[in-house]
Design an enzyme around this catalytic site. Structure first.
Site, PDB file in Angstrom:
ATOM      1  N   VAL A 109       0.839  -1.199   0.000  1.00  0.00           N
ATOM      2  CA  VAL A 109       0.000   0.000   0.000  1.00  0.00           C
ATOM      3  C   VAL A 109       0.875   1.251   0.000  1.00  0.00           C
ATOM      4  CG1 VAL A 109      -1.914  -1.170   1.169  1.00  0.00           C
ATOM      5  CG2 VAL A 109      -0.158  -0.032   2.553  1.00  0.00           C
ATOM      6  N   HIS A 125      -4.232  -4.452  -2.226  1.00  0.00           N
ATOM      7  CA  HIS A 125      -4.584  -4.143  -0.831  1.00  0.00           C
ATOM      8  C   HIS A 125      -4.804  -2.649  -0.601  1.00  0.00           C
ATOM      9  CE1 HIS A 125      -2.720  -8.241   0.586  1.00  0.00           C
ATOM     10  NE2 HIS A 125      -3.830  -8.381  -0.114  1.00  0.00           N
ATOM     11  N   CYS A 163     -23.427  13.481   9.096  1.00  0.00           N
ATOM     12  CA  CYS A 163     -23.949  12.212   9.626  1.00  0.00           C
ATOM     13  C   CYS A 163     -22.988  11.522  10.595  1.00  0.00           C
ATOM     14  CB  CYS A 163     -24.294  11.274   8.477  1.00  0.00           C
ATOM     15  SG  CYS A 163     -22.878  10.784   7.504  1.00  0.00           S
TER      16      CYS A 163
HETATM   17  N1  APR Z   1      14.060  -8.609  -1.006  1.00  0.00           N
HETATM   18  C1  APR Z   1      13.101  -9.536  -1.237  1.00  0.00           C
HETATM   19  N2  APR Z   1      12.341 -10.066  -0.257  1.00  0.00           N
HETATM   20  C2  APR Z   1      12.550  -9.644   1.005  1.00  0.00           C
HETATM   21  C3  APR Z   1      13.539  -8.689   1.322  1.00  0.00           C
HETATM   22  C4  APR Z   1      14.303  -8.152   0.243  1.00  0.00           C
HETATM   23  N3  APR Z   1      15.249  -7.255   0.447  1.00  0.00           N
HETATM   24  N4  APR Z   1      13.498  -8.472   2.660  1.00  0.00           N
HETATM   25  C5  APR Z   1      12.551  -9.271   3.155  1.00  0.00           C
HETATM   26  N5  APR Z   1      11.978 -10.000   2.165  1.00  0.00           N
HETATM   27  C6  APR Z   1      10.894 -10.976   2.236  1.00  0.00           C
HETATM   28  C7  APR Z   1      10.788 -11.743   3.533  1.00  0.00           C
HETATM   29  O1  APR Z   1      11.708 -12.835   3.539  1.00  0.00           O
HETATM   30  C8  APR Z   1       9.339 -12.207   3.494  1.00  0.00           C
HETATM   31  O2  APR Z   1       9.209 -13.442   2.808  1.00  0.00           O
HETATM   32  O3  APR Z   1       9.678 -10.296   2.142  1.00  0.00           O
HETATM   33  C9  APR Z   1       8.642 -11.105   2.674  1.00  0.00           C
HETATM   34  C10 APR Z   1       7.705 -10.243   3.467  1.00  0.00           C
HETATM   35  O4  APR Z   1       6.630 -11.033   3.891  1.00  0.00           O
HETATM   36  P1  APR Z   1       5.424 -10.412   4.731  1.00  0.00           P
HETATM   37  O5  APR Z   1       5.976  -9.569   5.814  1.00  0.00           O
HETATM   38  O6  APR Z   1       4.517 -11.508   5.102  1.00  0.00           O
HETATM   39  O7  APR Z   1       4.737  -9.400   3.678  1.00  0.00           O
HETATM   40  P2  APR Z   1       3.663  -9.731   2.562  1.00  0.00           P
HETATM   41  O8  APR Z   1       3.878 -11.079   1.994  1.00  0.00           O
HETATM   42  O9  APR Z   1       3.670  -8.573   1.635  1.00  0.00           O
HETATM   43  O10 APR Z   1       2.330  -9.721   3.404  1.00  0.00           O
HETATM   44  C11 APR Z   1       1.098  -9.861   2.733  1.00  0.00           C
HETATM   45  O11 APR Z   1      -0.081  -9.381   4.755  1.00  0.00           O
HETATM   46  O12 APR Z   1      -0.454  -8.179   6.714  1.00  0.00           O
HETATM   47  C12 APR Z   1      -0.782  -8.321   5.386  1.00  0.00           C
HETATM   48  O13 APR Z   1      -1.820  -6.692   4.112  1.00  0.00           O
HETATM   49  C13 APR Z   1      -0.553  -7.077   4.564  1.00  0.00           C
HETATM   50  O14 APR Z   1      -0.081  -6.918   2.190  1.00  0.00           O
HETATM   51  C14 APR Z   1       0.305  -7.541   3.416  1.00  0.00           C
HETATM   52  C15 APR Z   1       0.041  -9.025   3.388  1.00  0.00           C
END
Ligand code: APR
Length: 254
Positions: A109, A125, A163
């Site tokens: 987002v 999202h 409202c």
């Molecule tokens: N490059 C690539 N990947 C990375 C890096 C990087 N530099 N740093 C971290 N990551 C990876 C992590 O290893 C992890 O697998 O990014 C991923 C982040 O995962 P989440 O925190 O679960 O984020 P996301 O998958 O986008 O979450 C999905 O969950 O809470 C909700 O709405 C929120 O859109 C979000 C959704």
């Protein structure tokens, strides 16, 4: 972290070169190197310090609108000066060099794909910078004209002077439907692409994660770009263990 073999990288680059349609499914990890915290990383993820059910659900907002509004306001404030990184830029520049060939589908987002210059971003999202009414506008039903979000009275959260309806951030909370048009377009991009890059997402949240399955079923090569294991590794033809800033410029340099 095991280094990625040049052979594997060349193989994926070969798939990308041949593909007429490429889809990218991105998650919080693609913005990590811009300084934006992810959600589920053990130490630094937002959900390591906050409980999602207290902040990212409609029930939480109704129970404590000021707390939720303030949390999002703080995230907005922190994001204001954040710049896209070379991973976002590699995608945007590829789109400029190859119009119509690459679709960005994002769970983020933060607007960083758009800031980098990507066009047609499918933001599944929502957008943290926009607001929407919490409830359907009462006045809209009566007078056939909607209250304007911009005219809300200042407050935490702002509200409708007529409202009392409250403004909320225009993001998709747990348990909510995704914006239908964006989801449909994302499903179309997933089923018609020949390669899907799944970048920086843990693959735990559906329906977004389901797009990788749909791409695979549609015959696409599915490629993960992530420094950690993900829930979607089993769906993938190739798992590139590394960061998006390190890998995307190398994969999309043609
Ligand atoms: N490059 C690539 N990947 C990375 C890096 C990087 N530099 N740093 C971290 N990551 C990876 C992590 O290893 C992890 O697998 O990014 C991923 C982040 O995962 P989440 O925190 O679960 O984020 P996301 O998958 O986008 O979450 C999905 O969950 O809470 C909700 O709405 C929120 O859109 C979000 C959704």
């Amino acid at each position: 972290m095991t280094p990625i073999s040049d052979d594997l990288l060349d193989q994926v680059r070969g798939w990308l070169r041949q593909a007429r349609k490429i889809a990218v499914l991105s998650g919080a990890g693609i913005s990590a190197e811009s300084g934006v915290p992810t959600f589920r990383d053990a130490q630094t993820g937002l959900w390591a310090s906050f409980r999602p059910e207290e902040l990212a659900t409609e029930e939480a907002f109704r129970a404590n609108p000021t707390r939720v509004w303030d949390w999002y306001a703080e995230r907005r404030e922190r994001l204001r000066d954040v710049a896209p990184n070379v991973g976002h830029v590699a995608l945007a520049e590829f789109q400029q060099r190859h119009p119509g060939r690459l679709t960005v589908i994002t769970q983020n987002v933060d607007g960083l794909h758009q800031k980098a210059g990507s066009t047609g971003v499918l933001a599944l999202h929502g957008n943290i910078y926009q607001d929407q009414w919490l409830d359907p506008c009462q006045l809209a039903r009566r007078a056939h004209e909607s209250c304007h979000v911009e005219q809300a009275e200042a407050g935490r959260p702002p509200s409708c002077a007529h409202c009392g309806n409250l403004l909320r951030p225009a993001v998709v909370w747990f348990g909510e439907m995704l914006p239908m048009a964006a989801l449909r377009a994302a499903e179309h991009a997933a089923t018609e692409c020949e390669v899907m890059l799944v970048v920086g997402t843990s693959g735990q949240v559906y329906p977004a994660a389901g797009l990788a399955h749909e791409a695979r079923q549609g015959g696409a090569k599915v490629v993960i770009v992530n420094p950690q294991a993900t829930e979607l590794d089993d769906v993938a033809h190739a798992v590139l263990v590394g960061s998006s800033c390190q890998l995307l410029p190398r994969l999309l340099d043609f």
